[in-house]
Design a protein around this motif. Structure first.
Motif, PDB file in Angstrom:
ATOM      1  N   GLY A  52       0.744  -1.128  -0.157  1.00 46.75           N
ATOM      2  CA  GLY A  52       0.066  -0.081  -0.194  1.00 46.75           C
ATOM      3  C   GLY A  52       0.846   1.481   0.043  1.00 46.75           C
ATOM      4  O   GLY A  52       0.445   2.234  -0.661  1.00 46.75           O
TER       5      GLY A  52
ATOM      6  N   THR B  68      -0.757  -3.445  -7.131  1.00 44.56           N
ATOM      7  CA  THR B  68      -2.147  -3.700  -6.625  1.00 44.56           C
ATOM      8  C   THR B  68      -2.655  -5.126  -6.546  1.00 44.56           C
ATOM      9  O   THR B  68      -3.164  -5.375  -5.806  1.00 44.56           O
ATOM     10  CB  THR B  68      -3.132  -3.022  -7.638  1.00 44.56           C
ATOM     11  OG1 THR B  68      -2.772  -3.535  -8.953  1.00 44.56           O
ATOM     12  CG2 THR B  68      -3.093  -1.627  -7.351  1.00 44.56           C
TER      13      THR B  68
ATOM     14  N   LEU C  31      -1.034  -6.459  -3.034  1.00 48.12           N
ATOM     15  CA  LEU C  31      -1.930  -5.756  -2.107  1.00 48.12           C
ATOM     16  C   LEU C  31      -3.135  -6.592  -2.059  1.00 48.12           C
ATOM     17  O   LEU C  31      -3.846  -7.067  -0.979  1.00 48.12           O
ATOM     18  CB  LEU C  31      -2.198  -4.401  -2.501  1.00 48.12           C
ATOM     19  CG  LEU C  31      -3.116  -3.471  -2.000  1.00 48.12           C
ATOM     20  CD1 LEU C  31      -2.688  -3.595  -0.009  1.00 48.12           C
ATOM     21  CD2 LEU C  31      -3.482  -2.087  -2.149  1.00 48.12           C
TER      22      LEU C  31
END
Length: 272
Positions: free
Chosen positions: A191, A219, A222
């Motif tokens: 993040g 992403t 994450l």
């Protein structure tokens, strides 16, 4: 429209569409795009694990199942005449689930551990980008305007999703050569890296193409760590939700986002 123009339009096939029309199938990079992307990557983790682990089909069988879905959906995406948010995000979900099972197959079934799996997938991602760049002179998403480039795009998307899964497992896991930092720390690390990428996006001196692919890769881990946080046992730092239950919730969330978050097709850059 004169007769000659009408005749050319009639003869235009799905593999010979005008460049601008084909480019319209790529969504613009908005906040809504990244919200759905993170949710889709989390679904890829929980959904992939549900098929391979909860249903006990194994990583190879799960990979083959999702590979078939990937090929079918990418083919439909390539043949589509215009941007369809539902079709695009269904294809993204196919890449996230396939990425999960493919990464797990490399890490675990091949017995090379997380570092070995990451190394292989990094090589595949770099190779995909290199071939794409050598063929087209750019790897910008604004250049995705022909069927051939669309296949480059979706292949690179797949490898970036797979790399994200492998990175997330490597950072969070404490076996197979993992760093053992846990799911919460892993989510915080990725993040924070995304925040850095977001800040760099505001700086015009940095390549937008490089930042896009960096964000797309980041992403994924994450989402993977968030997915693991949802379905792993409490003893392993997770919340111990059912993989199926977590996947259904995420799927409903994605459907609602696609239905209600405004999305538009990306404009093709004249310099792409």
């Amino acid at each position: 429209m004169d007769v000659a123009s009408a005749w050319r339009l009639l003869l235009t096939t799905t593999t010979e569409k005008p460049l601008l029309e084909a480019a319209s199938k790529v969504p613009a990079l908005t906040l809504g795009f990244w919200i759905i992307k993170i949710a889709a990557t989390t679904l890829g983790e929980t959904g992939g694990d549900w098929v391979t682990m909860s249903l006990n089909l194994g990583y190879l069988v799960g990979t083959l199942i999702f590979l078939a879905a990937f090929v079918v959906l990418v083919s439909a995406q390539v043949r589509a005449y215009q941007f369809s948010a539902a079709l695009y995000w269904a294809t993204i979900v196919a890449t996230t689930t396939l990425g999960t099972t493919l990464a797990d197959f490399c890490d675990r079934s091949l017995g090379i551990g997380y570092p070995g799996g990451v190394a292989i997938i990094v090589a595949l991602l770099v190779l995909s980008l290199a071939i794409w760049y050598r063929s087209e002179g750019t790897v910008s998403i604004e250049s995705v305007n022909t069927p051939r480039v669309e296949w480059f795009y979706w292949t690179t998307i797949l490898f970036s999703q797979t790399l994200g899964t492998a990175l997330g497992d490597w950072v969070a896991g404490d076996d197979r050569g993992g760093l053992g930092l846990g799911f919460e720390v892993g989510a915080a690390i990725f993040g924070a890296a995304l925040v850095v990428v977001g800040l760099l996006w505001l700086w015009r001196g940095v390549s937008r193409t490089a930042l896009f692919w960096a964000a797309f890769v980041l992403t994924r881990p994450l989402g993977a760590t968030l997915g693991d946080l949802l379905d792993k046992p409490v003893a392993q730092g997770g919340l111990h939700f059912s993989r199926l239950y977590a996947s259904v919730i995420l799927l409903v969330f994605i459907v609602l986002c696609v239905a209600f978050i405004p999305q538009r097709a990306a404009n093709r850059s004249p310099s792409a």
